[in-house]
Design a protein around this motif. Structure first.
Motif, PDB file in Angstrom:
ATOM      1  N   THR A  56       0.780  -1.181  -0.026  1.00 35.01           N
ATOM      2  CA  THR A  56      -0.015  -0.206   0.065  1.00 35.01           C
ATOM      3  C   THR A  56       0.878   1.380   0.005  1.00 35.01           C
ATOM      4  O   THR A  56       0.543   2.138  -0.798  1.00 35.01           O
ATOM      5  CB  THR A  56      -1.057  -0.004   1.161  1.00 35.01           C
ATOM      6  N   THR A  57       1.807   1.383   0.851  1.00 35.66           N
ATOM      7  CA  THR A  57       2.709   2.490   0.827  1.00 35.66           C
ATOM      8  C   THR A  57       3.235   2.668  -0.448  1.00 35.66           C
ATOM      9  O   THR A  57       3.484   3.764  -0.772  1.00 35.66           O
ATOM     10  CB  THR A  57       4.089   2.224   1.933  1.00 35.66           C
ATOM     11  N   LYS A  58       3.746   1.825  -1.086  1.00 38.29           N
ATOM     12  CA  LYS A  58       4.506   1.989  -2.527  1.00 38.29           C
ATOM     13  C   LYS A  58       3.413   2.183  -3.513  1.00 38.29           C
ATOM     14  O   LYS A  58       3.839   3.148  -4.243  1.00 38.29           O
ATOM     15  CB  LYS A  58       5.084   0.491  -2.936  1.00 38.29           C
ATOM     16  N   LEU A  59       2.330   1.874  -3.338  1.00 38.81           N
ATOM     17  CA  LEU A  59       1.115   2.377  -4.440  1.00 38.81           C
ATOM     18  C   LEU A  59       0.917   3.763  -4.150  1.00 38.81           C
ATOM     19  O   LEU A  59       0.798   4.571  -4.966  1.00 38.81           O
ATOM     20  CB  LEU A  59      -0.022   1.233  -4.141  1.00 38.81           C
ATOM     21  N   ILE A  60       0.856   4.140  -2.956  1.00 38.09           N
ATOM     22  CA  ILE A  60       0.522   5.541  -2.673  1.00 38.09           C
ATOM     23  C   ILE A  60       1.562   6.517  -2.963  1.00 38.09           C
ATOM     24  O   ILE A  60       1.441   7.671  -3.617  1.00 38.09           O
ATOM     25  CB  ILE A  60       0.306   5.832  -0.739  1.00 38.09           C
ATOM     26  N   LYS A  61       2.905   6.240  -2.809  1.00 38.39           N
ATOM     27  CA  LYS A  61       3.949   6.937  -3.318  1.00 38.39           C
ATOM     28  C   LYS A  61       3.975   7.161  -4.725  1.00 38.39           C
ATOM     29  O   LYS A  61       4.014   8.283  -5.238  1.00 38.39           O
ATOM     30  CB  LYS A  61       5.319   6.607  -2.892  1.00 38.39           C
ATOM     31  N   ASN A  62       3.518   5.962  -5.405  1.00 39.78           N
ATOM     32  CA  ASN A  62       3.618   6.356  -7.010  1.00 39.78           C
ATOM     33  C   ASN A  62       2.403   7.112  -7.513  1.00 39.78           C
ATOM     34  O   ASN A  62       2.488   8.216  -8.340  1.00 39.78           O
ATOM     35  CB  ASN A  62       3.360   5.079  -7.451  1.00 39.78           C
ATOM     36  N   LEU A  63       1.110   6.909  -6.920  1.00 38.64           N
ATOM     37  CA  LEU A  63       0.041   7.790  -7.315  1.00 38.64           C
ATOM     38  C   LEU A  63       0.242   9.195  -6.818  1.00 38.64           C
ATOM     39  O   LEU A  63      -0.039   9.931  -7.807  1.00 38.64           O
ATOM     40  CB  LEU A  63      -1.077   7.029  -6.451  1.00 38.64           C
ATOM     41  N   LYS A  64       0.804   9.490  -5.509  1.00 29.57           N
ATOM     42  CA  LYS A  64       1.129  10.796  -5.154  1.00 29.57           C
ATOM     43  C   LYS A  64       2.300  11.665  -6.126  1.00 29.57           C
ATOM     44  O   LYS A  64       1.858  12.832  -6.659  1.00 29.57           O
ATOM     45  CB  LYS A  64       1.496  10.933  -3.695  1.00 29.57           C
ATOM     46  N   TRP A  65       3.101  10.772  -6.485  1.00 27.34           N
ATOM     47  CA  TRP A  65       4.131  11.545  -7.381  1.00 27.34           C
ATOM     48  C   TRP A  65       3.490  11.900  -8.816  1.00 27.34           C
ATOM     49  O   TRP A  65       3.759  13.005  -9.173  1.00 27.34           O
ATOM     50  CB  TRP A  65       5.161  10.254  -7.679  1.00 27.34           C
ATOM     51  N   LEU A  66       2.715  10.837  -9.379  1.00 30.61           N
ATOM     52  CA  LEU A  66       2.074  11.215 -10.453  1.00 30.61           C
ATOM     53  C   LEU A  66       1.141  12.385 -10.402  1.00 30.61           C
ATOM     54  O   LEU A  66       0.990  13.343 -11.233  1.00 30.61           O
ATOM     55  CB  LEU A  66       1.488  10.046 -11.319  1.00 30.61           C
ATOM     56  N   ALA A  67       0.238  12.286  -9.433  1.00 30.06           N
ATOM     57  CA  ALA A  67      -0.512  13.589  -9.072  1.00 30.06           C
ATOM     58  C   ALA A  67       0.028  14.919  -8.934  1.00 30.06           C
ATOM     59  O   ALA A  67      -0.310  15.713  -9.572  1.00 30.06           O
ATOM     60  CB  ALA A  67      -1.401  13.083  -7.881  1.00 30.06           C
ATOM     61  N   LYS A  68       1.019  14.859  -8.440  1.00 34.27           N
ATOM     62  CA  LYS A  68       1.902  15.920  -8.258  1.00 34.27           C
ATOM     63  C   LYS A  68       2.350  16.496  -9.785  1.00 34.27           C
ATOM     64  O   LYS A  68       2.497  17.650 -10.170  1.00 34.27           O
ATOM     65  CB  LYS A  68       3.237  15.643  -7.331  1.00 34.27           C
ATOM     66  N   LYS A  69       3.041  15.533 -10.471  1.00 30.60           N
ATOM     67  CA  LYS A  69       3.436  15.870 -11.626  1.00 30.60           C
ATOM     68  C   LYS A  69       2.379  16.517 -12.635  1.00 30.60           C
ATOM     69  O   LYS A  69       2.608  17.329 -13.752  1.00 30.60           O
ATOM     70  CB  LYS A  69       4.194  14.574 -12.502  1.00 30.60           C
ATOM     71  N   ASN A  70       0.877  16.121 -12.370  1.00 31.99           N
ATOM     72  CA  ASN A  70      -0.020  16.460 -13.156  1.00 31.99           C
ATOM     73  C   ASN A  70      -0.709  17.502 -12.431  1.00 31.99           C
ATOM     74  O   ASN A  70      -2.129  17.736 -13.037  1.00 31.99           O
ATOM     75  CB  ASN A  70      -0.933  15.219 -13.814  1.00 31.99           C
ATOM     76  N   SER A  71      -0.264  18.064 -11.281  1.00 28.18           N
ATOM     77  CA  SER A  71      -1.390  19.069 -10.709  1.00 28.18           C
ATOM     78  C   SER A  71      -2.555  18.708 -10.569  1.00 28.18           C
ATOM     79  O   SER A  71      -3.622  19.411 -10.770  1.00 28.18           O
ATOM     80  CB  SER A  71      -1.187  20.422 -11.363  1.00 28.18           C
ATOM     81  N   THR A  72      -2.763  17.554  -9.756  1.00 27.59           N
ATOM     82  CA  THR A  72      -4.216  16.986  -9.456  1.00 27.59           C
ATOM     83  C   THR A  72      -4.278  16.613  -8.160  1.00 27.59           C
ATOM     84  O   THR A  72      -3.094  16.093  -7.435  1.00 27.59           O
ATOM     85  CB  THR A  72      -4.889  16.050 -10.356  1.00 27.59           C
ATOM     86  N   LYS A  73      -5.377  16.662  -7.443  1.00 21.81           N
ATOM     87  CA  LYS A  73      -5.630  15.800  -6.078  1.00 21.81           C
ATOM     88  C   LYS A  73      -6.508  14.852  -6.272  1.00 21.81           C
ATOM     89  O   LYS A  73      -7.088  14.405  -5.103  1.00 21.81           O
ATOM     90  CB  LYS A  73      -5.933  16.989  -4.997  1.00 21.81           C
ATOM     91  N   ASN A  74      -7.014  14.560  -7.413  1.00 25.78           N
ATOM     92  CA  ASN A  74      -7.974  13.562  -7.754  1.00 25.78           C
ATOM     93  C   ASN A  74      -7.618  12.136  -8.031  1.00 25.78           C
ATOM     94  O   ASN A  74      -6.554  12.322  -8.874  1.00 25.78           O
ATOM     95  CB  ASN A  74      -8.957  14.015  -8.805  1.00 25.78           C
TER      96      ASN A  74
END
Length: 138
Positions: A56-74
């Motif tokens: 779960t931690t690895k999944l969350i890190k990857n999702l947050k990283w890509l969300a930041k790169k695409n300027s979204t919180k969704n």
């Protein structure tokens, strides 16, 4: 993971004994959609909370990283379990999804899970640049 300017879904067919009350079409704009598949070896000990927490931690890190790169919180968590012959038990995958959703929400993200155990009719609008589509294996 795919950054979508629009991601929509509607229930197609049920492949499990889980029932969903809302069968209307759902649409989300400006979101990272994680097409997530957990293999049996990802969760070494299906009963181990520690093993599930690590995935779960690895999944969350990857999702947050890509969300930041695409300027979204969704973020949308979508089970895509038919990519491999190796599959983790559905109960373990659901724990991963639920823990990821809770932890992401606690970090200020808007999170939605697609109906688990269903095939969905999908509508995807994704821009054509390199950080709109990212594959990550762990």
């Amino acid at each position: 993971m795919i950054y979508c300017t629009y991601f929509g879904y509607k229930i197609g067919s049920n492949q499990s004994d889980i029932s969903v009350s809302n069968k209307d079409k759902v649409g989300i704009e400006n979101a990272i959609v994680g097409f997530i598949h957990a293999e049996a070896e990802d969760v070494e000990d299906e009963t181990s909370e520690e093993s599930i927490r690590k995935v779960t931690t690895k999944l969350i890190k990857n999702l947050k990283w890509l969300a930041k790169k695409n300027s979204t919180k969704n973020i949308v968590l979508h089970s895509f379990a038919h990519l491999s012959e190796s599959k983790a038990e559905p109960e373990s995958v659901k724990k991963i999804f639920n823990q990821a959703e809770e932890r992401l929400k606690n970090s200020g993200y808007s999170v939605r899970q697609t109906p688990f155990g269903y095939f969905l009719d999908l509508e995807i609008k994704a821009p054509g640049y390199s950080l709109a589509r990212v594959f990550k294996s762990f």
